[in-house]
Design an enzyme around this catalytic site. Sequence first.
Site, PDB file in Angstrom:
ATOM      1  N   ILE A   1       8.880   2.744  -5.855  1.00 39.34           N
ATOM      2  CA  ILE A   1      10.258   2.432  -6.241  1.00 39.34           C
ATOM      3  C   ILE A   1      10.529   2.760  -7.715  1.00 39.34           C
ATOM      4  CG2 ILE A   1       9.885  -0.010  -6.766  1.00 39.34           C
ATOM      5  CD1 ILE A   1      12.587  -0.243  -4.968  1.00 39.34           C
TER       6      ILE A   1
ATOM      7  N   SER B   1       1.561   7.505  -0.224  1.00 41.09           N
ATOM      8  CA  SER B   1       2.122   8.831   0.017  1.00 41.09           C
ATOM      9  C   SER B   1       2.888   9.285  -1.212  1.00 41.09           C
ATOM     10  CB  SER B   1       3.048   8.756   1.229  1.00 41.09           C
ATOM     11  OG  SER B   1       3.955   9.819   1.196  1.00 41.09           O
TER      12      SER B   1
ATOM     13  N   ILE C   1       6.519  10.109  -0.408  1.00 37.12           N
ATOM     14  CA  ILE C   1       7.457   8.970  -0.347  1.00 37.12           C
ATOM     15  C   ILE C   1       7.634   8.376  -1.745  1.00 37.12           C
ATOM     16  CG2 ILE C   1       7.777   6.638   0.572  1.00 37.12           C
ATOM     17  CD1 ILE C   1       6.414   7.606   3.135  1.00 37.12           C
TER      18      ILE C   1
ATOM     19  N   GLU D   1      10.353  -3.224 -14.702  1.00 33.45           N
ATOM     20  CA  GLU D   1       9.828  -2.991 -16.049  1.00 33.45           C
ATOM     21  C   GLU D   1       9.753  -4.244 -16.890  1.00 33.45           C
ATOM     22  OE1 GLU D   1      12.682  -0.007 -17.252  1.00 33.45           O
ATOM     23  OE2 GLU D   1      11.322   1.557 -16.569  1.00 33.45           O
ATOM     24  N   ALA D   2      10.325  -5.343 -16.395  1.00 34.76           N
ATOM     25  CA  ALA D   2      10.305  -6.574 -17.190  1.00 34.76           C
ATOM     26  C   ALA D   2       9.479  -7.625 -16.454  1.00 34.76           C
ATOM     27  CB  ALA D   2      11.724  -7.083 -17.405  1.00 34.76           C
TER      28      ALA D   2
ATOM     29  N   LYS E   1       8.169  -9.250 -24.803  1.00 31.89           N
ATOM     30  CA  LYS E   1       9.397  -9.895 -24.318  1.00 31.89           C
ATOM     31  C   LYS E   1       9.320 -11.393 -24.574  1.00 31.89           C
ATOM     32  CE  LYS E   1      11.796 -10.884 -19.981  1.00 31.89           C
ATOM     33  NZ  LYS E   1      11.804 -10.705 -18.534  1.00 31.89           N
TER      34      LYS E   1
ATOM     35  N   GLU F   1      15.681 -12.442 -13.197  1.00 36.01           N
ATOM     36  CA  GLU F   1      14.711 -13.203 -13.995  1.00 36.01           C
ATOM     37  C   GLU F   1      13.322 -12.566 -13.900  1.00 36.01           C
ATOM     38  OE1 GLU F   1      14.814 -15.753 -16.096  1.00 36.01           O
ATOM     39  OE2 GLU F   1      16.850 -16.518 -15.912  1.00 36.01           O
TER      40      GLU F   1
ATOM     41  N   ILE G   1       7.354  -8.866  -9.839  1.00 36.91           N
ATOM     42  CA  ILE G   1       5.954  -8.551 -10.157  1.00 36.91           C
ATOM     43  C   ILE G   1       5.158  -9.861 -10.186  1.00 36.91           C
ATOM     44  CG2 ILE G   1       4.399  -7.598 -11.916  1.00 36.91           C
ATOM     45  CD1 ILE G   1       6.613  -5.521 -12.516  1.00 36.91           C
TER      46      ILE G   1
ATOM     47  N   GLY H   1       0.930   2.145  -2.472  1.00 38.93           N
ATOM     48  CA  GLY H   1       0.317   2.246  -3.801  1.00 38.93           C
ATOM     49  C   GLY H   1       1.345   2.164  -4.916  1.00 38.93           C
TER      50      GLY H   1
END
Length: 510
Positions: A55, A49, A52, A59-60, A88, A352, A356, A23
């Site tokens: 990350i 979880s 856990i 953010e970009a 951005k 670059e 995402i 998730g």
Amino acid sequence: MAEPMRTPGGGPRSLRRIVIVGGGTAGWMTAAALAHALRGNCRIDLVESEEIGSIGVGEATIPPIKLFNRSLGIDENAFVAATQGTFKLGIEFVDWTRKEQRYFHPFGQFGAEFDAVPLHHYWLRERARGDATPLQEYAMAWVAARNGKFERPLADRQRVQSTYDYAYHFDAALYAKYLRAYAEQRGVLRSEGKLVDVALRADDGFIQSVTLGSGAMLEGDLFIDCSGFRGLLIEGALQTGYEDWQHWLPCDRAVAVPCTHGCDPTPYTRATAHAAGWQWRIPLQHRMGNGHVYCSRFIGDDEAAQVLLDHLEGTPLAEPRFLRFSAGRRKQFWNRNCVAIGLAAGFMEPLESTSIHLIQSAVTRLLALFPDRDFDPITAQEFNRITHVEYERIRDFLILHYHATQRDDAPLWRYTRSMPIPHTLQYKIDHFRRHGRLVAENLELFQNPNWLAILTGQEVWPERYDPLVDLRNDVDAPRMLGSLRRVIAEAVQAMPTHRQYIERHCRARS
Ligand code: FAD
């Protein structure tokens, strides 16, 4: 004879149940997109979880994310406000080509086309004649970014304000939270807990179920592995294999720390090269995201953290957080009834901001090649074929930043400038160096204007420009280029500042 089991609205072979493991950004983007597309006709479970965690960086973004959000019907202003987002217009690269040199990778195009021959060939001729104007002066995204301006582009292709594009910076945890609310409203069922076991079907090795620490078991037809670097299903259970690209992209660690703003949030990301890696600077509304991506062969963790702290513009807001990774990709992204999305699929460093996007494009592709319970192998084959090409061309684009450098002041740069590179990248460099031509293919994420920005920014100079330029003597290029610069400057002058734009439309509530 008994009726075959049907899901509400589904056909006899339709998927009845999808299980998403993880998730983070990948898990919730996938859950939101599937919930939207499947309209409640297929049960979707998501396991994550809290212990856990996710990350938490990432953010970009790059411009196609707007399409993803739009396809879900997400209101842009509400989303930017909810994620402490900013806008951005591109990435500024500092000290990559050599120290004290900087250039910009703008979103959008260089100028408006004024002839059938691409503008940069006319620019190359004027450059050969002594005009020192950098190419980026013809990119509206750069001129706006340099002046701290932002406004949404116009749709009217006659206007110079239609020639740039934009993406977002946002708090990744808030984006996942936003999409979680969206997905849960549309029926996605979230289970909290640690996955401890994966059961495979005896006959074909497909995943049958996953079991959580609580003993709860989730069965499914399709399993989506969004478990991050662990790749619990794609690697842990199915042992798909990983293709390692560290010999081309040697950075394998990062240390991240947020800090206070030193100034108004800039409408662009900055990537500054250091001796053994590079540092990102991503302005959000409430803080600045920073991180140092580095190669552990050439610098230790403590020293890497110190380099980062020494280059912060504000006061640190948390302890430095260390992350490890290895550039590369799974040998197959779709294996049997499991599709890996996000970090479970592979990772290339965030130079670059492509990760995402790779989630978005994997989900879009999954929907375009959506399986039924027969799982025809040709579907997975096509998914893997396209995804391989996509990853490899992005990989080449990233390698270019490291390879086309004049730096020889540190072992990392001496290594990357002399390392053998993929022939697919060499082909692109050869075309540009010899003829100033750009040869990106349709399937590639980065298109000709992107390659042009990095090639010229890294000072890969062509030996000649397009021979058509000298044959088209009715084109008054110096005048056209001059008027383009003027029109861009006037348009930027009339734009609000980035800060004003956010205040007016999408200021975060706290
Ligand atoms: P994660 O965030 O790791 O999520 C994994 C999920 O799986 C979590 O919910 C976790 O709880 C769950 N999980 C794991 N194991 C278990 C288990 N046993 N049981 C139950 N649940 C489990 N991308 C960008 O586009 N732009 C950027 O600027 C950018 N910067 C980055 C900088 C760095 C240093 C790194 C490493 C990555 C960056 N990325 C960036 C990539 C981006 O962070 C990820 O692509 C994105 O966050 C998706 O991560 P994920 O959801 O795949 O994995």
